[in-house]
Design an enzyme around this catalytic site. Structure first.
Site, PDB file in Angstrom:
ATOM      1  N   SER A  76       1.014  -1.409  -0.340  1.00  0.00           N
ATOM      2  CA  SER A  76       0.036   0.647   0.032  1.00  0.00           C
ATOM      3  C   SER A  76       0.858   1.330  -0.177  1.00  0.00           C
ATOM      4  O   SER A  76       0.232   2.545  -0.063  1.00  0.00           O
ATOM      5  CB  SER A  76      -0.820  -0.416   1.156  1.00  0.00           C
ATOM      6  OG  SER A  76      -2.360  -1.091   0.953  1.00  0.00           O
ATOM      7  N   GLY A  99       4.524   9.805   6.015  1.00  0.00           N
ATOM      8  CA  GLY A  99       5.020   8.735   5.246  1.00  0.00           C
ATOM      9  C   GLY A  99       3.248   7.321   4.768  1.00  0.00           C
ATOM     10  O   GLY A  99       2.918   7.939   4.513  1.00  0.00           O
ATOM     11  N   HIS A 100       3.888   6.566   4.481  1.00  0.00           N
ATOM     12  CA  HIS A 100       3.562   5.332   4.403  1.00  0.00           C
ATOM     13  C   HIS A 100       4.040   4.174   4.387  1.00  0.00           C
ATOM     14  O   HIS A 100       5.047   4.198   4.232  1.00  0.00           O
ATOM     15  CB  HIS A 100       2.840   5.094   3.036  1.00  0.00           C
ATOM     16  CG  HIS A 100       1.080   5.144   2.570  1.00  0.00           C
ATOM     17  ND1 HIS A 100       0.338   3.564   2.669  1.00  0.00           N
ATOM     18  CD2 HIS A 100      -0.262   5.375   2.197  1.00  0.00           C
ATOM     19  CE1 HIS A 100      -1.124   3.690   2.894  1.00  0.00           C
ATOM     20  NE2 HIS A 100      -1.023   5.174   2.663  1.00  0.00           N
ATOM     21  N   GLY A 157       2.565  -0.172   3.711  1.00  0.00           N
ATOM     22  CA  GLY A 157       2.353  -1.212   2.924  1.00  0.00           C
ATOM     23  C   GLY A 157       2.699  -3.191   3.083  1.00  0.00           C
ATOM     24  O   GLY A 157       3.956  -2.901   3.547  1.00  0.00           O
ATOM     25  N   GLY A 191       3.856 -11.311  -0.750  1.00  0.00           N
ATOM     26  CA  GLY A 191       5.214 -10.808  -1.213  1.00  0.00           C
ATOM     27  C   GLY A 191       6.338  -9.834  -0.685  1.00  0.00           C
ATOM     28  O   GLY A 191       7.579 -10.212  -0.546  1.00  0.00           O
TER      29      GLY A 191
END
Length: 423
Positions: free
Chosen positions: A53, A276-277, A279, A283
């Site tokens: 993400s 930020g982010h 995810g 994988g």
């Protein structure tokens, strides 16, 4: 940095990981472990991993580039450009905007984890969590709509728009969204908690803009993040870049993030504003953080999804010299549990909240599998916020909060994901 990364990865059970730190234009990279346990392939700084993400930041940058070019107004209804968009509520269809999509305030549920031929057509099957602008809920579906908007206004696929408008201008060589490009790179695969290789590779191509396809290195992730501390770096105008850092909504929870902006979240690291982010995908797991006041950018990627967030938290604390702070629970008793008791639903989850002898508990049901968790006690933190006694967020340590209106909870928010009250 490599020694710290190796020690933390080994302790947390991470099979392979990369870290990149960019300060003043100078990039430092480190890698450790293996890329594929079945093949014994070593991890290096140019091995691609799925970033999940964190891709939503890339999609947000594309949307803001359309604003820069005058092709899009953040506050106009998206349906003007996507007339085929149909949400379950007609008023929401007519009013949801790009600002709502980027700030996670659209009210659109998170969405289904499948690969439909027409993703937008699935949105009408999901009940809205709330009216656009009336709350917060993290939504993959919202970001897929943003990707469709990019495709419609550029005349390109989302993949091609990302390559032309972001990868090429920033000189990013080690990232791709197209699986037929992967044979031309070193590629890592995901690993389960027991160390075995994860299959399948990913769950969907349709969710690409939200995070199902983009593969990158920590180095290219940090180079991408540098545009946010360099005023857009020619990809965005300085005005658009600054606008992306303006908080749009405060979260009812705190451990996921404190505020959401136009794409990134905002957190506080020892008094320093950090954006930020993060995810996770089958994988891999990734985190991208930057501090505009210091110009520091940190990218962390690993191929062991369940341990990705704890690893990123340790790296971020080491590099930034601080970590987000939160109060800890001191009791199991909730003074007045009645406002929270009830049933809550999202498209793929059901929550049953009960109270016994002053202890609030939640039971979680996965709709697709029918699996039901045993009751988990909710330990009071402050106001309408609680910490599950047993983690419900896949190792992320997220808190849970209720949105209360007129003395009664109308929504439950677990980490970033909301569920509406059913009864």
């Amino acid at each position: 940095m490599e020694e710290m990364l190796t020690e933390a990865a080994c302790r947390l059970g991470v099979r392979g990981a990369q870290v990149a730190v960019l300060v003043g234009g100078e990039l430092r990279e480190a890698a450790t472990g293996i890329a594929n346990a079945e093949l014994g392939t070593p991890m290096d700084a140019r091995t691609l991993m799925q970033i999940g993400s964190t891709t939503k930041l890339h999609t947000a940058v594309l949307v803001m580039s359309l604003v820069d070019e005058g092709l899009l107004d953040l506050d106009e209804p998206v349906v003007r450009h996507l007339p085929e968009l149909r949400l379950s509520d007609q008023a929401a269809t007519a009013s949801v905007t790009a600002r709502h999509l980027l700030s996670m305030t659209s009210g659109i549920d998170n969405g289904f984890y499948d690969d439909p031929a027409d993703y937008l057509a699935t949105l009408s099957r999901m009940e809205m969590l709330f009216a656009p602008g009336d709350g917060y809920s993290y939504s993959n579906a919202s970001t897929v709509v943003s990707g469709a908007l990019v495709a419609r206004l550029t005349g390109l696929s989302w993949d091609e728009a990302l390559r032309r408008r972001v990868f090429e201008p920033l000189g990013l060589r080690d990232c791709t969204t197209l699986w037929d490009e992967l044979p031309y790179h070193r590629v890592a695969v995901g690993h389960a908690p027991d160390g075995s290789v994860v299959r399948p590779w990913t769950f969907s191509r349709a969710s690409g803009p939200a995070g199902s396809t983009l593969c990158s290195t920590a180095g290219d992730l940090a180079r991408f993040g540098e545009l946010f501390v360099r005023g857009g770096a020619g990809v965005l105008s300085a005005e658009a870049c600054a606008a992306m850092h303006v908080p749009q909504v405060s979260l009812p929870t705190r451990r996921f993030a404190r505020e959401w902006c136009l794409g990134p979240y905002r957190r506080d690291f020892g008094g320093t504003a950090v954006f930020g982010h993060s995810g996770t995908n089958y994988g891999g797991s990734s985190t991208l953080l930057w501090a505009p006041s210091t110009g520091v950018v940190v990218g962390v990627v690993c191929n062991t999804p369940h341990a990705g967030y704890p690893l990123a938290a340790e790296v971020a604390a080491e590099v930034l010299g601080a970590a987000p702070y939160d109060v800890e629970p001191v009791t199991r008793l909730t003074a007045d549990a009645e406002p929270y008791v009830g049933r809550y639903a999202a498209c793929d989850l059901r929550y049953e909240v009960s109270a016994v002898d002053g202890v609030l508990t939640v039971t979680l049901e996965e709709v697709a599998s029918g699996r039901v968790s045993p009751p988990v006690a909710l330990l009071p933190l402050e106001r309408d916020r609680f910490l599950p006694e047993r983690d419900l967020s896949g190792g992320r340590g997220w808190d849970l909060a209720f949105v209360v209106r007129q003395g009664r909870a109308v929504r439950l928010v677990s980490g970033g994901f909301a569920a509406r009250r059913m009864a």
